[in-house]
Design a protein around this motif. Structure first.
Motif, PDB file in Angstrom:
ATOM      1  N   TRP A 129       0.653  -1.204  -0.083  1.00 18.08           N
ATOM      2  CA  TRP A 129      -0.186   0.002   0.032  1.00 18.08           C
ATOM      3  C   TRP A 129       1.029   1.134  -0.090  1.00 18.08           C
ATOM      4  CZ3 TRP A 129      -1.445   4.216   3.182  1.00 18.08           C
ATOM      5  CH2 TRP A 129      -2.653   4.934   2.833  1.00 18.08           C
TER       6      TRP A 129
ATOM      7  N   LEU B 184       1.635   5.353  -2.472  1.00 13.79           N
ATOM      8  CA  LEU B 184       1.605   6.632  -1.902  1.00 13.79           C
ATOM      9  C   LEU B 184       2.327   7.754  -2.634  1.00 13.79           C
ATOM     10  CD1 LEU B 184       1.723   6.145   1.959  1.00 13.79           C
ATOM     11  CD2 LEU B 184      -0.066   7.051   0.634  1.00 13.79           C
TER      12      LEU B 184
ATOM     13  N   TRP C 291       0.683   8.973  -5.931  1.00 15.17           N
ATOM     14  CA  TRP C 291      -0.692   9.710  -5.347  1.00 15.17           C
ATOM     15  C   TRP C 291      -0.406  11.013  -4.853  1.00 15.17           C
ATOM     16  CZ3 TRP C 291      -2.817  10.805  -0.462  1.00 15.17           C
ATOM     17  CH2 TRP C 291      -4.180  11.159  -0.677  1.00 15.17           C
TER      18      TRP C 291
ATOM     19  N   ARG D 266      -2.275   5.683 -12.710  1.00 10.08           N
ATOM     20  CA  ARG D 266      -1.517   5.201 -11.796  1.00 10.08           C
ATOM     21  C   ARG D 266      -1.653   3.925 -11.941  1.00 10.08           C
ATOM     22  NH1 ARG D 266      -3.515   9.539  -9.294  1.00 10.08           N
ATOM     23  NH2 ARG D 266      -4.966   8.449  -7.930  1.00 10.08           N
TER      24      ARG D 266
ATOM     25  N   ARG E 180      -5.324  -1.342  -2.926  1.00  9.68           N
ATOM     26  CA  ARG E 180      -4.812  -0.058  -3.062  1.00  9.68           C
ATOM     27  C   ARG E 180      -5.770   0.926  -4.018  1.00  9.68           C
ATOM     28  NH1 ARG E 180       1.260  -1.031  -5.002  1.00  9.68           N
ATOM     29  NH2 ARG E 180       0.266  -2.368  -6.394  1.00  9.68           N
TER      30      ARG E 180
ATOM     31  N   LEU F 245      -5.528   4.803  -4.192  1.00 12.27           N
ATOM     32  CA  LEU F 245      -4.097   5.344  -4.602  1.00 12.27           C
ATOM     33  C   LEU F 245      -3.933   4.952  -5.986  1.00 12.27           C
ATOM     34  CD1 LEU F 245      -2.324   4.075  -1.558  1.00 12.27           C
ATOM     35  CD2 LEU F 245      -2.987   6.327  -1.877  1.00 12.27           C
TER      36      LEU F 245
END
Length: 343
Positions: free
Chosen positions: A98, A102, A105, A112, A120, A123
């Motif tokens: 996870w 980040l 994001w 993404r 996820r 994100l």
């Protein structure tokens, strides 16, 4: 926007392990085949930088300042914010964690892409649900992310990693007795854990066989492998100047170039094994608790030896049964015979 590069820009959040980063080159190649003008930057740990510098597909290696396994929300946010002015069109996140999603994001990268991994949602906005049976190999899972989500269940064609060794720094390159002397390089370490390591007594016996035949034998590895390498040297019955341990004495880029000088490499399932395969050096890999069906050496001149016992592969860091038979019973003679038939 003024000053923005018209070519598509992709940020790859790279894996932390050396072998995985070698296999990631197949993804980079696939992206370049789709769009030769694409700009590929890779966010990765500093220790993988020498690999990325040998991959012509990579425009820039961006240092990941956060150690593997550390959450560091604030640092990830700061790094993501700092990447906003790079104007990436897409991020491809190779780790399944996870936290690894980040940074793209925070960087507000519009597309993404990655496998669902640790749920996820949000994100990632191009999430793929992995069917392991459809894509059994890690390299297939990497390369599939170069293609539309509709093809996520289809085995992708891929090109194997290809790395070019540079001339070796002579200060760390042991002198051979003659230009005809052959060199065997042993890679007895394994970052994953001791279960993947062929016994030091077996490596010593293998070294003795080739030392008797006049070969030079080098041992490569990290600082963590020094004691393993020293044990191989001490167990050798042929205390020769031709048996040399360089474990802990080379940087990764120097190890790459030394592997390129080998006439043959024998290795555990490890990062150096994947580098040797990418260098197209003749190679024997001894497998025990892991499976070549998942992370094999991606080279036609790589040979795999694994014995068939009920408890293997177990994918454990240490042998859960305490006997390590998957490696102990893998004979030195079988490795010698493999080399003799292919050298």
């Amino acid at each position: 926007m003024a000053g923005r590069n018209p070519n598509k820009k992709i940020l790859i959040v790279g894996p932390s392990w050396v072998g995985d980063m070698v296999m990631a080159q197949s993804l980079f190649i696939a992206l370049k085949q789709q769009d030769p003008a694409v700009i590929i930057d890779v966010l990765a740990m500093d220790w993988t930088r020498p690999l990325l510098q040998r991959m012509p597909e990579v425009n820039n290696a961006i240092s990941m300042p956060i150690s593997h396994g550390i959450f560091a929300w604030k640092m990830r946010r700061e790094l993501g914010l700092s990447l906003r002015d790079k104007h990436y069109d897409q991020a491809i996140v190779l780790p399944n964690s996870w936290k690894s999603a980040l940074i793209p994001w925070f960087a507000k990268i519009p597309l993404r892409t990655g496998w669902l991994g640790e749920y996820r949602y949000g994100l990632l906005n191009d999430i793929r649900k992995l069917e392991k049976q459809a894509l059994p190999m890690m390299v297939e899972r990497f390369v599939a992310l170069a293609h539309p989500a509709s093809q996520s269940k289809t085995k992708p064609a891929y090109e194997a990693p290809l790395m070019i060794a540079e001339p070796v720094n002579e200060a760390i390159n042991p002198r051979r007795q003659s230009s005809e002397q052959k060199r065997l390089i042993l890679c007895p370490g394994a970052e994953f854990g001791p279960a993947k390591q062929w016994p030091t007594s077996h490596y010593a016996a293998l070294a003795d066989s080739f030392l008797t035949s006049g070969w030079q034998v080098l041992i490569l590895g990290s600082k963590a492998d020094i004691s393993t390498a020293d044990e191989i040297v001490s167990l050798s019955r042929n205390q020769s100047d031709n048996l040399i341990s360089l474990a802990g004495q080379t940087q990764l880029e120097e190890a790459i170039d030394l592997l390129g000088t080998a006439d043959y490499v024998v290795s555990n399932d490890s990062g150096l094994m994947h580098i040797a395969a990418a260098l197209q050096v003749p190679l024997v890999v001894v497998y025990g608790p892991t499976s070549p069906a998942f992370t094999p050496p991606l080279a036609n001149n790589a040979n795999i030896i694994q014995i068939d016992i009920d408890c293997s592969p177990c994918f454990k860091r240490t042998c859960p049964l305490g006997h390590h038979n998957c490696m102990k019973q893998l004979s030195v003679e079988s490795v010698i015979e493999q080399i003799k038939t292919t050298k």
